[in-house]
Design a protein around this motif. Structure first.
Motif, PDB file in Angstrom:
ATOM      1  N   GLU A 251      -0.687 -18.073  -1.510  1.00  0.00           N
ATOM      2  CA  GLU A 251      -1.309 -19.399  -1.557  1.00  0.00           C
ATOM      3  C   GLU A 251      -0.841 -20.176  -2.781  1.00  0.00           C
ATOM      4  O   GLU A 251      -0.587 -21.379  -2.700  1.00  0.00           O
ATOM      5  CB  GLU A 251      -2.833 -19.276  -1.540  1.00  0.00           C
ATOM      6  N   THR A 252      -0.703 -19.497  -3.900  1.00  0.00           N
ATOM      7  CA  THR A 252      -0.204 -20.146  -5.114  1.00  0.00           C
ATOM      8  C   THR A 252       1.231 -20.624  -4.909  1.00  0.00           C
ATOM      9  O   THR A 252       1.576 -21.752  -5.275  1.00  0.00           O
ATOM     10  CB  THR A 252      -0.284 -19.188  -6.321  1.00  0.00           C
ATOM     11  N   LEU A 253       2.053 -19.779  -4.324  1.00  0.00           N
ATOM     12  CA  LEU A 253       3.434 -20.176  -4.042  1.00  0.00           C
ATOM     13  C   LEU A 253       3.473 -21.372  -3.095  1.00  0.00           C
ATOM     14  O   LEU A 253       4.238 -22.313  -3.297  1.00  0.00           O
ATOM     15  CB  LEU A 253       4.224 -19.015  -3.445  1.00  0.00           C
ATOM     16  N   GLU A 254       2.643 -21.331  -2.074  1.00  0.00           N
ATOM     17  CA  GLU A 254       2.630 -22.415  -1.092  1.00  0.00           C
ATOM     18  C   GLU A 254       2.166 -23.735  -1.716  1.00  0.00           C
ATOM     19  O   GLU A 254       2.756 -24.781  -1.473  1.00  0.00           O
ATOM     20  CB  GLU A 254       1.731 -22.041   0.087  1.00  0.00           C
TER      21      GLU A 254
ATOM     22  N   THR B 195       0.824  -1.219   0.000  1.00  0.00           N
ATOM     23  CA  THR B 195       0.000   0.000   0.000  1.00  0.00           C
ATOM     24  C   THR B 195       0.858   1.270   0.000  1.00  0.00           C
ATOM     25  O   THR B 195       0.431   2.291  -0.524  1.00  0.00           O
ATOM     26  CB  THR B 195      -0.982   0.021   1.190  1.00  0.00           C
ATOM     27  N   GLU B 196       2.071   1.180   0.567  1.00  0.00           N
ATOM     28  CA  GLU B 196       2.975   2.334   0.531  1.00  0.00           C
ATOM     29  C   GLU B 196       3.607   2.522  -0.845  1.00  0.00           C
ATOM     30  O   GLU B 196       3.822   3.642  -1.290  1.00  0.00           O
ATOM     31  CB  GLU B 196       4.081   2.172   1.578  1.00  0.00           C
ATOM     32  N   ALA B 197       3.890   1.413  -1.528  1.00  0.00           N
ATOM     33  CA  ALA B 197       4.603   1.486  -2.805  1.00  0.00           C
ATOM     34  C   ALA B 197       3.674   1.674  -4.007  1.00  0.00           C
ATOM     35  O   ALA B 197       4.091   2.201  -5.033  1.00  0.00           O
ATOM     36  CB  ALA B 197       5.447   0.228  -3.011  1.00  0.00           C
ATOM     37  N   TYR B 198       2.422   1.234  -3.870  1.00  0.00           N
ATOM     38  CA  TYR B 198       1.493   1.266  -5.000  1.00  0.00           C
ATOM     39  C   TYR B 198       0.187   1.924  -4.572  1.00  0.00           C
ATOM     40  O   TYR B 198      -0.158   1.953  -3.402  1.00  0.00           O
ATOM     41  CB  TYR B 198       1.217  -0.156  -5.500  1.00  0.00           C
ATOM     42  N   ASP B 199      -0.538   2.415  -5.551  1.00  0.00           N
ATOM     43  CA  ASP B 199      -1.826   3.057  -5.305  1.00  0.00           C
ATOM     44  C   ASP B 199      -2.895   1.965  -5.202  1.00  0.00           C
ATOM     45  O   ASP B 199      -3.620   1.689  -6.167  1.00  0.00           O
ATOM     46  CB  ASP B 199      -2.148   4.037  -6.442  1.00  0.00           C
ATOM     47  N   ILE B 200      -2.953   1.318  -4.025  1.00  0.00           N
ATOM     48  CA  ILE B 200      -3.884   0.219  -3.814  1.00  0.00           C
ATOM     49  C   ILE B 200      -4.336   0.253  -2.358  1.00  0.00           C
ATOM     50  O   ILE B 200      -3.555   0.590  -1.469  1.00  0.00           O
ATOM     51  CB  ILE B 200      -3.221  -1.134  -4.191  1.00  0.00           C
ATOM     52  N   ASP B 201      -5.601  -0.052  -2.114  1.00  0.00           N
ATOM     53  CA  ASP B 201      -6.111  -0.049  -0.741  1.00  0.00           C
ATOM     54  C   ASP B 201      -5.722  -1.351  -0.037  1.00  0.00           C
ATOM     55  O   ASP B 201      -5.385  -2.348  -0.672  1.00  0.00           O
ATOM     56  CB  ASP B 201      -7.626   0.157  -0.723  1.00  0.00           C
ATOM     57  N   SER B 202      -5.759  -1.340   1.272  1.00  0.00           N
ATOM     58  CA  SER B 202      -5.271  -2.484   2.046  1.00  0.00           C
ATOM     59  C   SER B 202      -6.115  -3.741   1.847  1.00  0.00           C
ATOM     60  O   SER B 202      -5.572  -4.847   1.847  1.00  0.00           O
ATOM     61  CB  SER B 202      -5.154  -2.134   3.529  1.00  0.00           C
ATOM     62  N   ALA B 203      -7.416  -3.606   1.657  1.00  0.00           N
ATOM     63  CA  ALA B 203      -8.267  -4.789   1.452  1.00  0.00           C
ATOM     64  C   ALA B 203      -7.904  -5.490   0.143  1.00  0.00           C
ATOM     65  O   ALA B 203      -7.792  -6.720   0.096  1.00  0.00           O
ATOM     66  CB  ALA B 203      -9.739  -4.397   1.461  1.00  0.00           C
ATOM     67  N   THR B 204      -7.724  -4.717  -0.911  1.00  0.00           N
ATOM     68  CA  THR B 204      -7.337  -5.295  -2.204  1.00  0.00           C
ATOM     69  C   THR B 204      -5.934  -5.877  -2.124  1.00  0.00           C
ATOM     70  O   THR B 204      -5.682  -6.977  -2.618  1.00  0.00           O
ATOM     71  CB  THR B 204      -7.411  -4.223  -3.313  1.00  0.00           C
ATOM     72  N   ALA B 205      -5.025  -5.161  -1.485  1.00  0.00           N
ATOM     73  CA  ALA B 205      -3.653  -5.648  -1.332  1.00  0.00           C
ATOM     74  C   ALA B 205      -3.652  -6.978  -0.584  1.00  0.00           C
ATOM     75  O   ALA B 205      -2.995  -7.934  -0.999  1.00  0.00           O
ATOM     76  CB  ALA B 205      -2.798  -4.624  -0.604  1.00  0.00           C
ATOM     77  N   ARG B 206      -4.387  -7.067   0.499  1.00  0.00           N
ATOM     78  CA  ARG B 206      -4.434  -8.291   1.310  1.00  0.00           C
ATOM     79  C   ARG B 206      -4.984  -9.464   0.488  1.00  0.00           C
ATOM     80  O   ARG B 206      -4.429 -10.565   0.523  1.00  0.00           O
ATOM     81  CB  ARG B 206      -5.289  -8.060   2.559  1.00  0.00           C
ATOM     82  N   LYS B 207      -6.043  -9.221  -0.259  1.00  0.00           N
ATOM     83  CA  LYS B 207      -6.648 -10.273  -1.087  1.00  0.00           C
ATOM     84  C   LYS B 207      -5.651 -10.758  -2.142  1.00  0.00           C
ATOM     85  O   LYS B 207      -5.468 -11.968  -2.331  1.00  0.00           O
ATOM     86  CB  LYS B 207      -7.915  -9.745  -1.769  1.00  0.00           C
ATOM     87  N   ASP B 208      -4.986  -9.834  -2.812  1.00  0.00           N
ATOM     88  CA  ASP B 208      -4.022 -10.189  -3.850  1.00  0.00           C
ATOM     89  C   ASP B 208      -2.784 -10.889  -3.268  1.00  0.00           C
ATOM     90  O   ASP B 208      -2.272 -11.840  -3.860  1.00  0.00           O
ATOM     91  CB  ASP B 208      -3.609  -8.959  -4.646  1.00  0.00           C
ATOM     92  N   ILE B 209      -2.333 -10.430  -2.128  1.00  0.00           N
ATOM     93  CA  ILE B 209      -1.181 -11.055  -1.469  1.00  0.00           C
ATOM     94  C   ILE B 209      -1.516 -12.479  -1.063  1.00  0.00           C
ATOM     95  O   ILE B 209      -0.723 -13.398  -1.271  1.00  0.00           O
ATOM     96  CB  ILE B 209      -0.722 -10.217  -0.251  1.00  0.00           C
TER      97      ILE B 209
END
Length: 88
Positions: A78-81, A59-73
């Motif tokens: 999960e894919t990596l895992e 959220t600090e580096a990109y113009d994205i809200d925390s809810a969207t960032a959390r969902k995408d992260i």
């Protein structure tokens, strides 16, 4: 959580890629293409880091809200895992 040992982040042309060190010469079957944010997350995950710190960094580096960032992260980690790349 953290990327398991045996993977490196590299650049081929203008494309960021994660490559397994297990790959043989000219074997790119374990190469993962990453977009800008994927590469950003990969770099953060090269050291032990908690999800909340990833959310803050994105959220600090990109113009994205925390809810969207959390969902995408979560989707990314999960894919990596599932593919045996991330350890929790």
């Amino acid at each position: 959580m953290k990327i398991k040992e045996g993977y490196i982040l590299d650049e081929i042309g203008d494309q960021k890629v994660a490559i397994s060190l297990k790959c043989g010469e000219n074997d790119f079957s374990e190469m993962i293409k990453l977009n800008e944010i994927g590469a950003f997350l990969w770099e953060k995950l090269s050291e032990e880091i908690e999800e909340e710190k990833l959310v803050e960094a994105v959220t600090e580096a990109y113009d994205i809200d925390s809810a969207t960032a959390r969902k995408d992260i979560r989707s990314f980690t999960e894919t990596l895992e599932k593919n045996g790349i991330l350890e929790r």
